[in-house]
Motif scaffolding. Structure first.
Motif, short mmCIF file in Angstrom:
data_model
loop_
_atom_site.label_atom_id
_atom_site.label_comp_id
_atom_site.label_asym_id
_atom_site.label_seq_id
_atom_site.Cartn_x
_atom_site.Cartn_y
_atom_site.Cartn_z
N SER A 72 -2.93 -2.04 -4.08
CA SER A 72 -2.01 -0.95 -4.45
C SER A 72 -0.56 -1.26 -4.10
O SER A 72 0.36 -0.71 -4.70
N HIS A 73 -0.35 -2.18 -3.14
CA HIS A 73 1.01 -2.54 -2.76
C HIS A 73 1.68 -3.43 -3.79
O HIS A 73 2.86 -3.76 -3.63
N ALA A 74 0.96 -3.84 -4.83
CA ALA A 74 1.58 -4.63 -5.89
C ALA A 74 2.61 -3.84 -6.68
O ALA A 74 3.38 -4.42 -7.45
N GLN A 75 2.64 -2.51 -6.53
CA GLN A 75 3.64 -1.68 -7.21
C GLN A 75 4.91 -1.52 -6.38
O GLN A 75 5.86 -0.90 -6.84
N ARG A 76 4.92 -2.05 -5.18
CA ARG A 76 6.13 -1.98 -4.37
C ARG A 76 7.21 -2.92 -4.91
O ARG A 76 6.91 -3.96 -5.48
N VAL A 77 8.43 -2.54 -4.70
CA VAL A 77 9.58 -3.35 -5.11
C VAL A 77 10.26 -3.88 -3.85
O VAL A 77 10.68 -3.09 -2.99
N TYR A 78 10.34 -5.20 -3.71
CA TYR A 78 10.99 -5.85 -2.58
C TYR A 78 12.35 -6.36 -3.01
O TYR A 78 12.52 -6.82 -4.14
N LYS A 79 13.30 -6.28 -2.11
CA LYS A 79 14.67 -6.72 -2.39
C LYS A 79 15.10 -7.81 -1.42
O LYS A 79 14.60 -7.91 -0.30
N VAL B 136 21.90 -8.81 -6.02
CA VAL B 136 20.72 -8.58 -5.20
C VAL B 136 19.50 -8.79 -6.10
O VAL B 136 19.45 -8.27 -7.22
N VAL B 137 18.53 -9.56 -5.63
CA VAL B 137 17.33 -9.87 -6.39
C VAL B 137 16.21 -8.93 -5.95
O VAL B 137 16.03 -8.68 -4.76
N SER B 138 15.47 -8.39 -6.92
CA SER B 138 14.31 -7.54 -6.65
C SER B 138 13.11 -8.06 -7.41
O SER B 138 13.24 -8.68 -8.47
N TRP B 139 11.91 -7.77 -6.92
CA TRP B 139 10.67 -8.26 -7.54
C TRP B 139 9.50 -7.43 -7.03
O TRP B 139 9.64 -6.61 -6.11
N LYS B 140 8.33 -7.65 -7.66
CA LYS B 140 7.07 -7.04 -7.25
C LYS B 140 6.07 -8.15 -6.94
O LYS B 140 5.98 -9.12 -7.68
N PRO B 141 5.28 -8.00 -5.88
CA PRO B 141 4.27 -9.03 -5.60
C PRO B 141 3.09 -8.93 -6.56
O PRO B 141 2.78 -7.85 -7.08
N PRO C 106 12.46 0.91 -2.97
CA PRO C 106 12.40 -0.53 -2.70
C PRO C 106 12.41 -0.84 -1.21
O PRO C 106 13.01 -0.12 -0.40
N ILE C 107 11.74 -1.94 -0.86
CA ILE C 107 11.65 -2.38 0.53
C ILE C 107 12.83 -3.31 0.81
O ILE C 107 13.02 -4.31 0.12
N ILE C 108 13.62 -2.96 1.81
CA ILE C 108 14.83 -3.71 2.18
C ILE C 108 14.53 -4.54 3.41
O ILE C 108 13.80 -4.09 4.31
N PRO C 109 15.04 -5.77 3.53
CA PRO C 109 14.75 -6.61 4.70
C PRO C 109 15.23 -5.96 6.00
O PRO C 109 16.20 -5.20 6.04
N GLN C 110 14.52 -6.30 7.08
CA GLN C 110 14.81 -5.77 8.41
C GLN C 110 15.29 -6.90 9.31
O GLN C 110 15.00 -8.07 9.09
#
Length: 625
Positions: free
Chosen positions: A158-165, A114-119, A28-32
């Motif tokens: 292809s980035h639609a499979q990424r998980v953002y938090k 913590v909320v997670s999602w996919k674009p 998962p991608i964590i905020p910076q």
């Protein structure tokens, strides 16, 4: 040497592609932590940045952001759209797979998520960030977090499979309901699909800390009931000392009466269990009882108490004598009746054996036949949902054939307890999804697929003819489905491929069916569809009904009868009469078309023979001249 260098370069390029794919499917991608200047300039390390309240106040000069956190009404336009407003004017679809994750919270009275999602891959190229808001149901408190990408970033599908938090949302009350909303940025006007909302509940005190740590959620787990004579004793486990529970109560219900018992244990005698008495309960009565701590909104534990009958001393000797005096005459009467019946049966048995050969065999067969005709099986109506049937057909046989297909679908849906899917009935959805996508989805979701086979399967699509000034030809062309739809013909090919794959894998083929109308021939059925069940309509309507509902038509001693489906009865219905008339018109149109094609072939053959003779021969007058 140069060949080795070329091979090494190709290996390095392939390795970079694999690394890029691994990066897409990474964790998962964590905020910076990054500044707004870094986001605007598109520098490295600013791919997914959190925007704090201080950044918003510093850039916009707003000091009243305590209610909305870091969120502002137009984040993309205000923070990224100054230099290039075009980057905030595209439509972006709402995120998918929004999930809530509970994380460690040291405070036992609150929770943290913590909320997670996919674009979504729709509009992902123009995605500029996300905005996550959290609100308590029934309250006014709102917490919001803003995350932005740098202006030069352009994601691929292809980035639609990424998980953002998101960042953690702390301090949530236990046992409460919240609504979380994840919004994709930018958000243009007149667009309703840019966000995804989800309602969830935080954990209870018992789920987070354990039952022994929650005074409000605690209840006795172990309850034992014992009855000795008229005394009923109940034993239960006490609450841990750290909860500070000093008293309990019990309530029993039966026949509209309530029995309340106040319980005050003595912790000096036993600190783990306590026993108390239930008094004044009626014999032979089942009571429903509850026990709980004497606290506000305490959880109650339910148990049952069955009060048994108690026999009193001295009553048994007096009751034995009347019972014996009554039982002896009854037993004697039963013996006499049994002896009389046995004697009657023994005398009548030889007469029955003598009369048995006189019964004729043809009478027995006639009786059995009449019984089979009278014993009918009723159609079960307890099915929750009707089966879903997709009808595919060829549009090359003209409007009359399409009309017959439509009438068949209407009759099946109205009188055969089946939900019919037909592209002509769902033209708006077909236009929205596309004909291929619509048919693929229906093939996947339908319980059964019926292919109406006809001679049009042997034709191939032709390009439309040029426009004509003749209004009659334009009107006929508007009725001809061939000029605007080839979708169902392609769906038939898809069904044939599905049947072939299922047959190769040894799977069940009952999902697929083929049928022909009375004006068609069995040779119109494609080779791949000859592997499945095929029917002649309308004579095989009962067989089609049996296939759709999985009901046998015949059984020993009975047969299936469904009203208005037999070949004689279905024409009495308006839908059945319309179906029969549509099939009749389609048959006439097909015969006329076939006759016209035969005349055309005769004319073509005659013309070819004239050409082979060297042109038309002169008549007698011409030869004399």
């Amino acid at each position: 040497m140069w060949k080795a260098a070329l091979v090494l370069y190709q290996l390095l390029a392939m390795g970079q592609q694999l690394w890029a794919q691994d990066d897409v499917t990474a964790g998962p991608i964590i905020p910076q932590d990054c500044s707004l200047d870094c986001i605007r300039k598109g520098g490295p390390g600013c791919e997914y940045c959190r925007i704090t309240r201080a950044d918003v106040n510093r850039h916009l000069g707003l000091n009243s952001m305590g209610v909305f956190g870091s969120c502002i009404p137009w984040p993309c336009f205000e923070l990224l759209g100054e230099e290039d407003p075009k980057i905030c004017q595209h439509y972006v679809q709402a995120p998918n797979d929004v999930n809530i994750e509970f994380v460690h919270e040291p405070n036992p009275k609150s929770d943290t998520i913590v909320v997670s999602w996919k674009p979504s891959y729709y509009g992902i190229t123009f995605l500029r960030g996300f905005q996550v808001s959290l609100q308590a149901l029934g309250g006014s408190d709102v917490a919001c977090q803003l995350f932005l990408f740098h202006r030069n970033l352009s994601l691929s599908a292809s980035h639609a499979q990424r998980v953002y938090k998101s960042d953690p949302f702390p301090g949530l009350s236990l046992g409460s309901q919240y609504a979380v909303t994840v919004m994709a940025l930018p958000v243009p006007e007149e667009w309703e699909r840019f966000y995804h909302s989800k309602i969830f509940s935080t954990r209870s005190c018992a789920e987070k800390n354990g039952l022994e740590e929650c005074k409000k959620d605690w209840y006795p787990k172990h309850i034992e009931v014992q009855q000795e004579g008229t005394a009923i004793t109940v034993t239960f486990n006490l609450a841990p000392p750290n909860l500070g529970i000093r008293s309990y109560f019990s309530m029993c219900y039966a026949n509209g009466e309530n029995k309340y018992t106040d319980i005050t244990p003595n912790s000096n005698k036993n600190k783990t269990h306590h026993s108390y008495q239930l008094n004044d309960l009626q014999e032979g009565t089942n009571y429903t009882c509850e026990i709980a701590a004497n606290e506000v909104d305490a959880v109650r534990k339910t148990f049952n108490v069955k009060v048994m009958h108690i026999q009193k001393e001295g009553g048994s000797s007096r009751s034995v004598t009347p019972s014996l005096t009554l039982m002896v005459p009854l037993c004697l009467a039963m013996v006499v009746i049994f002896a009389v019946l046995l004697a009657a049966l023994t005398r009548r048995r030889p007469k029955l054996q003598m009369e048995k050969p006189d019964v004729k065999s043809d009478i027995i067969e006639q009786h059995q036949d009449s019984r089979i005709q009278e014993e009918l099986m009723a159609f079960p109506r307890n099915r929750l949902t009707p089966p879903r049937l997709l009808i595919c057909y060829s549009s090359y046989d003209g409007p009359s054939h399409v009309k017959a297909v439509m009438q068949l679908g209407a009759f099946i849906q109205e009188h055969m307890a089946t939900r019919v899917c037909l592209d002509l009935w769902d033209s708006l959805r077909v236009a929205e999804e596309g004909s291929m996508a619509w048919h693929c989805r229906q093939i996947r979701e339908s319980d059964f697929i019926l292919v109406i086979c006809s001679s049009g399967f042997n034709h191939r699509p032709k390009s439309p003819e040029p426009e004509s000034d003749n209004k009659d030809e334009e009107a006929d062309r508007g009725l001809d489905i061939r000029y605007n739809a080839f979708s169902s013909d392609v769906a038939v090919q898809l069904v044939g491929e599905e049947v072939g794959r299922a047959k190769a894998r040894g799977q069940d083929l009952s999902k697929y069916m083929a049928a022909i109308f009375e004006y068609s021939e069995e040779s119109d059925i494609p080779t791949e569809l000859r592997l499945v069940s095929h029917y002649m309509l309308t004579s095989d309507l009962p067989l089609l009904f049996s296939h759709l509902h999985g009901i046998a038509l015949h059984r020993p001693g009975g047969y299936l009868k469904v009203n208005h489906i037999s070949e004689e009865a279905f024409t009495k219905l308006p839908a059945g009469a319309d179906l029969q008339w549509a099939i009749y018109e389609a048959g006439i149109a097909k015969r006329a078309k076939r006759h016209h094609s035969v005349e055309g072939e005769d004319y073509t053959l005659k013309k070819e023979s004239i050409c082979l003779r060297g042109g038309p021969q002169p008549n007698k007058s011409e030869r004399m001249a």
